[in-house]
Design an enzyme around this catalytic site. Structure first.
Site: not given
Length: 409
Positions: A123, A409
Protein backbone atom coordinates in the site's frame (compact mmCIF):
# COMPACT_ATOMS: atom_id res chain seq x y z
CA UNK A 1 -9.44 -7.39 -20.35
CA UNK A 2 -12.62 -5.37 -19.89
CA UNK A 3 -13.77 -4.99 -16.31
CA UNK A 4 -16.37 -2.89 -14.56
CA UNK A 5 -15.82 -1.20 -11.19
CA UNK A 6 -19.12 -0.56 -9.47
CA UNK A 7 -20.70 0.06 -6.10
CA UNK A 8 -21.69 -3.13 -4.32
CA UNK A 9 -25.35 -4.11 -4.43
CA UNK A 10 -26.77 -5.96 -1.46
CA UNK A 11 -27.94 -8.76 -3.78
CA UNK A 12 -24.32 -9.32 -4.87
CA UNK A 13 -22.86 -9.45 -1.36
CA UNK A 14 -22.55 -13.24 -1.12
CA UNK A 15 -20.70 -13.53 -4.43
CA UNK A 16 -18.53 -10.53 -3.52
CA UNK A 17 -17.68 -12.00 -0.11
CA UNK A 18 -16.98 -15.44 -1.57
CA UNK A 19 -14.42 -13.76 -3.85
CA UNK A 20 -12.76 -12.24 -0.78
CA UNK A 21 -12.69 -15.52 1.14
CA UNK A 22 -11.21 -17.39 -1.83
CA UNK A 23 -8.46 -14.77 -2.19
CA UNK A 24 -7.51 -15.31 1.46
CA UNK A 25 -7.17 -19.07 1.09
CA UNK A 26 -10.74 -20.25 0.69
CA UNK A 27 -11.35 -21.47 4.24
CA UNK A 28 -15.01 -20.84 5.01
CA UNK A 29 -15.85 -18.79 8.09
CA UNK A 30 -18.36 -19.80 10.73
CA UNK A 31 -21.90 -18.77 9.83
CA UNK A 32 -22.13 -16.29 12.72
CA UNK A 33 -18.91 -14.61 11.61
CA UNK A 34 -20.08 -14.31 8.03
CA UNK A 35 -23.44 -12.95 9.13
CA UNK A 36 -21.79 -10.30 11.29
CA UNK A 37 -19.54 -9.08 8.48
CA UNK A 38 -22.57 -8.89 6.20
CA UNK A 39 -24.30 -6.71 8.78
CA UNK A 40 -21.24 -4.46 9.16
CA UNK A 41 -20.55 -4.09 5.44
CA UNK A 42 -21.60 -0.68 4.14
CA UNK A 43 -22.56 -1.57 0.58
CA UNK A 44 -22.80 2.03 -0.59
CA UNK A 45 -19.14 2.47 0.46
CA UNK A 46 -17.96 -0.84 -1.02
CA UNK A 47 -16.97 -1.69 -4.58
CA UNK A 48 -16.50 -4.76 -6.69
CA UNK A 49 -14.68 -5.35 -9.94
CA UNK A 50 -16.58 -7.51 -12.40
CA UNK A 51 -15.44 -9.42 -15.44
CA UNK A 52 -18.75 -10.35 -17.00
CA UNK A 53 -20.70 -12.14 -14.29
CA UNK A 54 -17.59 -12.95 -12.26
CA UNK A 55 -16.52 -10.83 -9.31
CA UNK A 56 -12.72 -10.49 -9.53
CA UNK A 57 -12.00 -7.71 -7.03
CA UNK A 58 -13.38 -6.49 -3.71
CA UNK A 59 -12.85 -3.47 -1.48
CA UNK A 60 -14.84 -1.77 1.26
CA UNK A 61 -14.64 1.39 3.36
CA UNK A 62 -16.14 1.52 6.84
CA UNK A 63 -17.37 4.83 8.27
CA UNK A 64 -14.92 5.31 11.13
CA UNK A 65 -13.98 8.13 13.44
CA UNK A 66 -10.39 7.85 14.67
CA UNK A 67 -8.76 9.71 17.54
CA UNK A 68 -5.88 12.00 16.53
CA UNK A 69 -3.35 13.83 18.75
CA UNK A 70 -5.25 16.35 20.81
CA UNK A 71 -8.24 14.06 21.29
CA UNK A 72 -10.40 14.98 18.30
CA UNK A 73 -12.39 12.19 16.65
CA UNK A 74 -11.81 12.59 12.92
CA UNK A 75 -13.78 10.95 10.08
CA UNK A 76 -11.73 8.23 8.44
CA UNK A 77 -12.50 5.62 5.81
CA UNK A 78 -11.57 2.21 7.20
CA UNK A 79 -10.35 0.36 4.11
CA UNK A 80 -11.18 -3.31 4.35
CA UNK A 81 -11.92 -6.57 2.51
CA UNK A 82 -9.48 -5.79 -0.30
CA UNK A 83 -8.83 -8.71 -2.63
CA UNK A 84 -8.09 -9.58 -6.24
CA UNK A 85 -8.92 -12.95 -7.80
CA UNK A 86 -5.82 -15.00 -8.57
CA UNK A 87 -6.99 -15.25 -12.19
CA UNK A 88 -6.78 -11.45 -12.54
CA UNK A 89 -3.54 -10.55 -10.77
CA UNK A 90 -1.23 -7.93 -12.27
CA UNK A 91 -3.93 -6.53 -14.55
CA UNK A 92 -4.52 -3.25 -12.76
CA UNK A 93 -7.51 -4.40 -10.71
CA UNK A 94 -6.07 -3.25 -7.36
CA UNK A 95 -4.97 0.09 -8.78
CA UNK A 96 -8.43 0.66 -10.24
CA UNK A 97 -10.04 -0.03 -6.87
CA UNK A 98 -7.61 2.23 -5.00
CA UNK A 99 -8.24 4.98 -7.55
CA UNK A 100 -12.01 4.71 -7.17
CA UNK A 101 -11.82 4.51 -3.38
CA UNK A 102 -9.65 7.56 -2.84
CA UNK A 103 -11.73 9.61 -5.26
CA UNK A 104 -14.86 8.56 -3.38
CA UNK A 105 -13.36 9.28 0.03
CA UNK A 106 -12.38 12.74 -1.11
CA UNK A 107 -15.92 13.37 -2.36
CA UNK A 108 -17.29 12.24 1.02
CA UNK A 109 -15.20 14.91 2.73
CA UNK A 110 -13.21 12.46 4.86
CA UNK A 111 -9.60 13.61 5.35
CA UNK A 112 -8.15 10.21 6.26
CA UNK A 113 -8.11 6.64 5.01
CA UNK A 114 -6.74 3.88 7.23
CA UNK A 115 -6.18 0.16 6.82
CA UNK A 116 -4.44 -2.92 8.16
CA UNK A 117 -2.44 -4.79 5.56
CA UNK A 118 -2.15 -8.50 4.94
CA UNK A 119 1.06 -7.61 3.09
CA UNK A 120 2.59 -4.27 4.20
CA UNK A 121 4.55 -3.81 0.97
CA UNK A 122 1.38 -3.34 -1.09
CA UNK A 123 0.00 0.00 0.00
CA UNK A 124 2.92 2.42 0.11
CA UNK A 125 2.60 3.13 -3.59
CA UNK A 126 -0.93 4.36 -2.95
CA UNK A 127 0.25 6.82 -0.30
CA UNK A 128 -0.29 4.80 2.89
CA UNK A 129 2.36 5.05 5.60
CA UNK A 130 2.71 2.85 8.67
CA UNK A 131 1.34 5.07 11.43
CA UNK A 132 1.03 2.70 14.40
CA UNK A 133 2.74 -0.42 15.68
CA UNK A 134 1.75 -3.14 18.09
CA UNK A 135 3.50 -5.43 20.55
CA UNK A 136 3.08 -9.15 20.97
CA UNK A 137 4.36 -10.73 24.17
CA UNK A 138 4.91 -14.39 25.02
CA UNK A 139 5.45 -14.22 28.77
CA UNK A 140 6.89 -17.03 30.86
CA UNK A 141 4.57 -16.38 33.79
CA UNK A 142 6.24 -19.13 35.82
CA UNK A 143 9.36 -16.93 35.97
CA UNK A 144 8.01 -13.38 35.76
CA UNK A 145 6.33 -11.54 38.61
CA UNK A 146 4.48 -8.23 38.76
CA UNK A 147 5.06 -5.36 41.19
CA UNK A 148 1.64 -3.77 41.48
CA UNK A 149 0.80 -0.20 42.55
CA UNK A 150 -1.10 0.80 45.70
CA UNK A 151 -4.82 0.21 45.48
CA UNK A 152 -4.58 -2.92 43.35
CA UNK A 153 -6.01 -5.09 46.12
CA UNK A 154 -9.05 -2.80 46.36
CA UNK A 155 -10.16 -3.83 42.88
CA UNK A 156 -12.74 -6.62 42.79
CA UNK A 157 -12.56 -9.09 39.91
CA UNK A 158 -15.39 -11.33 38.81
CA UNK A 159 -16.07 -13.69 35.94
CA UNK A 160 -18.92 -12.78 33.60
CA UNK A 161 -20.47 -14.16 30.44
CA UNK A 162 -18.86 -12.00 27.70
CA UNK A 163 -22.15 -11.14 25.99
CA UNK A 164 -23.85 -10.29 29.28
CA UNK A 165 -21.38 -7.51 30.16
CA UNK A 166 -20.87 -6.20 26.66
CA UNK A 167 -22.48 -2.83 27.42
CA UNK A 168 -20.34 -2.09 30.47
CA UNK A 169 -17.17 -3.18 28.67
CA UNK A 170 -18.00 -0.94 25.74
CA UNK A 171 -18.55 1.96 28.15
CA UNK A 172 -15.02 1.47 29.49
CA UNK A 173 -13.63 1.33 25.96
CA UNK A 174 -15.50 4.49 24.94
CA UNK A 175 -13.99 6.42 27.85
CA UNK A 176 -10.50 5.48 26.70
CA UNK A 177 -10.90 6.30 23.00
CA UNK A 178 -10.29 10.09 23.23
CA UNK A 179 -7.05 9.56 25.14
CA UNK A 180 -5.09 7.50 22.63
CA UNK A 181 -4.45 8.39 18.97
CA UNK A 182 -5.37 5.67 16.51
CA UNK A 183 -8.29 4.26 18.47
CA UNK A 184 -11.57 4.10 16.54
CA UNK A 185 -14.89 4.91 18.15
CA UNK A 186 -16.94 1.73 17.81
CA UNK A 187 -20.25 2.21 16.05
CA UNK A 188 -23.31 0.09 16.92
CA UNK A 189 -22.74 -3.51 15.91
CA UNK A 190 -18.97 -3.43 16.23
CA UNK A 191 -19.20 -4.48 19.87
CA UNK A 192 -20.44 -7.88 18.68
CA UNK A 193 -17.11 -8.45 16.95
CA UNK A 194 -15.42 -8.39 20.35
CA UNK A 195 -17.41 -11.39 21.64
CA UNK A 196 -17.58 -13.42 18.45
CA UNK A 197 -16.41 -16.87 19.47
CA UNK A 198 -16.66 -19.53 16.75
CA UNK A 199 -14.72 -22.75 17.21
CA UNK A 200 -12.45 -21.73 14.33
CA UNK A 201 -11.06 -18.83 16.39
CA UNK A 202 -10.07 -20.93 19.39
CA UNK A 203 -7.18 -22.98 17.99
CA UNK A 204 -7.59 -25.61 20.68
CA UNK A 205 -8.24 -23.12 23.47
CA UNK A 206 -11.32 -22.64 25.62
CA UNK A 207 -14.37 -20.60 24.69
CA UNK A 208 -13.94 -16.88 25.23
CA UNK A 209 -13.89 -15.89 28.90
CA UNK A 210 -14.36 -12.47 30.49
CA UNK A 211 -13.36 -10.95 33.81
CA UNK A 212 -14.50 -7.48 34.81
CA UNK A 213 -12.78 -5.21 37.33
CA UNK A 214 -14.96 -3.23 39.73
CA UNK A 215 -14.47 -0.67 42.45
CA UNK A 216 -17.31 0.65 44.61
CA UNK A 217 -19.81 -0.92 42.24
CA UNK A 218 -18.36 0.74 39.13
CA UNK A 219 -16.77 -1.19 36.27
CA UNK A 220 -13.21 0.11 35.87
CA UNK A 221 -11.79 -2.46 33.47
CA UNK A 222 -12.17 -5.81 31.77
CA UNK A 223 -10.25 -8.53 30.02
CA UNK A 224 -11.35 -11.17 27.52
CA UNK A 225 -9.20 -14.23 26.99
CA UNK A 226 -9.02 -17.96 26.34
CA UNK A 227 -7.06 -20.69 28.11
CA UNK A 228 -5.24 -23.36 26.12
CA UNK A 229 -4.51 -26.35 28.36
CA UNK A 230 -1.32 -28.35 27.98
CA UNK A 231 0.41 -30.96 30.11
CA UNK A 232 3.96 -32.21 30.28
CA UNK A 233 5.43 -34.98 32.46
CA UNK A 234 6.60 -32.29 34.87
CA UNK A 235 3.14 -30.77 35.22
CA UNK A 236 0.68 -28.31 33.66
CA UNK A 237 1.97 -25.93 30.98
CA UNK A 238 -1.18 -24.16 29.85
CA UNK A 239 -1.23 -20.84 27.99
CA UNK A 240 -3.48 -17.85 28.55
CA UNK A 241 -4.34 -16.25 25.19
CA UNK A 242 -5.30 -12.63 25.73
CA UNK A 243 -7.82 -11.09 23.35
CA UNK A 244 -8.17 -7.64 24.90
CA UNK A 245 -7.74 -5.76 28.15
CA UNK A 246 -8.79 -2.21 28.97
CA UNK A 247 -8.69 -0.36 32.30
CA UNK A 248 -9.45 3.14 33.51
CA UNK A 249 -6.69 3.49 36.13
CA UNK A 250 -3.35 1.96 37.19
CA UNK A 251 -4.82 -0.21 39.96
CA UNK A 252 -7.45 -1.80 37.71
CA UNK A 253 -4.85 -2.28 34.98
CA UNK A 254 -2.47 -4.04 37.38
CA UNK A 255 -5.23 -6.16 38.92
CA UNK A 256 -6.27 -7.54 35.54
CA UNK A 257 -2.71 -8.29 34.43
CA UNK A 258 -1.93 -9.96 37.77
CA UNK A 259 -5.01 -12.13 37.34
CA UNK A 260 -3.86 -13.25 33.89
CA UNK A 261 -0.37 -14.02 35.19
CA UNK A 262 -1.72 -16.16 38.05
CA UNK A 263 -4.37 -18.38 36.40
CA UNK A 264 -3.99 -21.92 37.71
CA UNK A 265 -2.47 -24.65 35.52
CA UNK A 266 -0.87 -22.10 33.16
CA UNK A 267 2.74 -21.03 32.74
CA UNK A 268 2.60 -18.76 29.70
CA UNK A 269 0.66 -15.72 28.59
CA UNK A 270 0.33 -14.83 24.92
CA UNK A 271 -0.69 -11.17 24.63
CA UNK A 272 -1.32 -10.05 21.08
CA UNK A 273 -1.69 -6.52 19.76
CA UNK A 274 -0.78 -4.40 22.76
CA UNK A 275 0.31 -0.72 22.72
CA UNK A 276 4.04 -0.01 22.63
CA UNK A 277 3.89 2.01 25.85
CA UNK A 278 1.55 -0.15 27.93
CA UNK A 279 2.09 0.18 31.67
CA UNK A 280 2.42 -3.54 32.49
CA UNK A 281 5.84 -3.49 30.84
CA UNK A 282 7.04 -1.46 33.83
CA UNK A 283 5.57 -3.89 36.37
CA UNK A 284 7.35 -7.07 35.30
CA UNK A 285 10.37 -8.49 37.11
CA UNK A 286 12.12 -9.76 33.96
CA UNK A 287 11.40 -8.03 30.66
CA UNK A 288 13.49 -10.49 28.65
CA UNK A 289 11.21 -13.37 29.57
CA UNK A 290 8.31 -11.43 28.07
CA UNK A 291 9.68 -12.12 24.55
CA UNK A 292 8.43 -8.90 22.97
CA UNK A 293 7.93 -8.51 19.22
CA UNK A 294 6.91 -5.39 17.33
CA UNK A 295 5.06 -5.21 14.03
CA UNK A 296 3.15 -2.77 11.86
CA UNK A 297 -0.51 -2.13 12.54
CA UNK A 298 -2.51 0.85 11.20
CA UNK A 299 -1.53 2.29 7.82
CA UNK A 300 -2.54 5.94 7.41
CA UNK A 301 -3.31 7.86 4.22
CA UNK A 302 -3.94 11.62 4.18
CA UNK A 303 -6.69 12.07 1.59
CA UNK A 304 -6.90 15.81 2.23
CA UNK A 305 -3.55 17.07 3.54
CA UNK A 306 -4.81 20.46 4.66
CA UNK A 307 -7.89 19.18 6.48
CA UNK A 308 -6.00 16.29 8.09
CA UNK A 309 -3.21 18.48 9.48
CA UNK A 310 -5.75 20.99 10.78
CA UNK A 311 -7.74 18.25 12.54
CA UNK A 312 -5.05 17.48 15.14
CA UNK A 313 -3.15 19.59 17.65
CA UNK A 314 0.60 19.78 18.17
CA UNK A 315 2.83 19.10 21.16
CA UNK A 316 4.91 22.22 20.53
CA UNK A 317 4.37 25.40 18.49
CA UNK A 318 5.09 24.78 14.82
CA UNK A 319 5.33 26.97 11.73
CA UNK A 320 6.66 24.97 8.82
CA UNK A 321 6.22 24.77 5.05
CA UNK A 322 5.94 21.26 3.62
CA UNK A 323 6.52 20.32 -0.01
CA UNK A 324 4.29 17.28 -0.38
CA UNK A 325 4.75 14.71 -3.13
CA UNK A 326 1.57 12.78 -3.96
CA UNK A 327 1.44 11.37 -7.47
CA UNK A 328 -1.62 9.20 -6.78
CA UNK A 329 -3.75 12.03 -5.34
CA UNK A 330 -2.32 15.07 -7.13
CA UNK A 331 -4.72 17.47 -5.40
CA UNK A 332 -2.40 17.14 -2.38
CA UNK A 333 0.79 17.96 -4.26
CA UNK A 334 2.65 21.18 -3.57
CA UNK A 335 3.42 23.48 -0.69
CA UNK A 336 1.46 23.65 2.55
CA UNK A 337 2.10 25.99 5.46
CA UNK A 338 1.25 24.40 8.80
CA UNK A 339 0.93 26.70 11.80
CA UNK A 340 -0.23 25.19 15.05
CA UNK A 341 0.15 24.45 18.74
CA UNK A 342 -1.68 22.62 21.51
CA UNK A 343 -4.88 24.56 20.90
CA UNK A 344 -5.32 24.11 17.16
CA UNK A 345 -3.81 24.53 13.72
CA UNK A 346 -4.22 25.95 10.24
CA UNK A 347 -2.78 24.41 7.09
CA UNK A 348 -3.06 26.36 3.86
CA UNK A 349 -1.54 26.51 0.41
CA UNK A 350 1.49 28.78 0.13
CA UNK A 351 4.25 29.94 -2.19
CA UNK A 352 6.70 30.49 0.65
CA UNK A 353 10.09 28.79 0.72
CA UNK A 354 10.04 25.09 1.53
CA UNK A 355 11.25 23.92 4.94
CA UNK A 356 10.68 20.16 4.62
CA UNK A 357 10.06 17.99 1.56
CA UNK A 358 8.47 14.55 1.88
CA UNK A 359 5.94 12.18 0.37
CA UNK A 360 2.34 11.91 1.53
CA UNK A 361 3.19 8.36 2.58
CA UNK A 362 5.75 9.59 5.11
CA UNK A 363 3.50 12.41 6.27
CA UNK A 364 0.87 9.75 6.95
CA UNK A 365 3.37 7.68 8.92
CA UNK A 366 4.14 10.65 11.17
CA UNK A 367 0.56 11.91 11.43
CA UNK A 368 -0.54 10.11 14.62
CA UNK A 369 2.66 10.92 16.47
CA UNK A 370 4.16 7.44 16.69
CA UNK A 371 6.78 7.78 13.95
CA UNK A 372 9.47 10.44 14.24
CA UNK A 373 10.09 12.79 11.33
CA UNK A 374 13.73 12.88 12.43
CA UNK A 375 13.95 9.10 12.02
CA UNK A 376 12.36 9.38 8.58
CA UNK A 377 14.89 12.09 7.78
CA UNK A 378 17.73 9.81 8.85
CA UNK A 379 16.40 7.28 6.35
CA UNK A 380 16.47 9.91 3.61
CA UNK A 381 12.69 10.07 3.40
CA UNK A 382 12.38 13.69 4.60
CA UNK A 383 14.61 16.45 3.22
CA UNK A 384 15.34 19.41 5.47
CA UNK A 385 15.69 22.63 3.49
CA UNK A 386 15.63 25.04 6.45
CA UNK A 387 18.07 24.17 9.26
CA UNK A 388 16.18 23.31 12.42
CA UNK A 389 12.85 22.70 10.70
CA UNK A 390 13.05 18.93 11.07
CA UNK A 391 13.59 19.06 14.83
CA UNK A 392 10.83 21.66 15.19
CA UNK A 393 8.34 19.57 13.25
CA UNK A 394 9.32 16.36 15.04
CA UNK A 395 8.66 17.89 18.45
CA UNK A 396 5.32 19.26 17.27
CA UNK A 397 4.10 16.02 15.67
CA UNK A 398 5.05 13.80 18.62
CA UNK A 399 2.45 12.25 20.91
CA UNK A 400 2.88 11.68 24.64
CA UNK A 401 0.83 8.49 24.25
CA UNK A 402 1.77 5.92 21.63
CA UNK A 403 -0.88 5.61 18.91
CA UNK A 404 -2.53 2.21 18.78
CA UNK A 405 -5.22 0.31 16.91
CA UNK A 406 -6.82 -2.13 19.40
CA UNK A 407 -8.46 -4.46 16.88
CA UNK A 408 -8.51 -5.22 13.20
CA UNK A 409 -11.25 -4.56 10.71
Amino acid sequence: MTTDVRVLRQDDWNLWYDTLIRAFGGVAEASEERELWQTLTECDRSIGVWDGDACVGTAGAFSFRVTVPGGASVPAAGITMVSVAATHRRRGVLTAMMRRQLDDIRSWGEPLAVLTASEPAIYGRFGYGIGTHQLTADVDTSRVRLSVPPGTDDVRLRYAVPADVLDVCEAVYARLVPGRPGMPARRPGWDRLMVLDPESRRDGASPLQCVVAERDGETVGYTRFRVKPDWEPSGPKGTVVLQDLEALDPAAHAALWRFLFDIDLTSHLNARNRPLDEAWLHLVSDIRRCNLRKRDSLHVRLVDVGAALEARTYQAPVDVVFEVEDAFCPWNEGRWRLTGDGKGATCVRTRDSVDLALSVRDLGAAYLGGVSLVSLGAAGRVRELRPGALTEATSAFSSAIAPWLPHGF
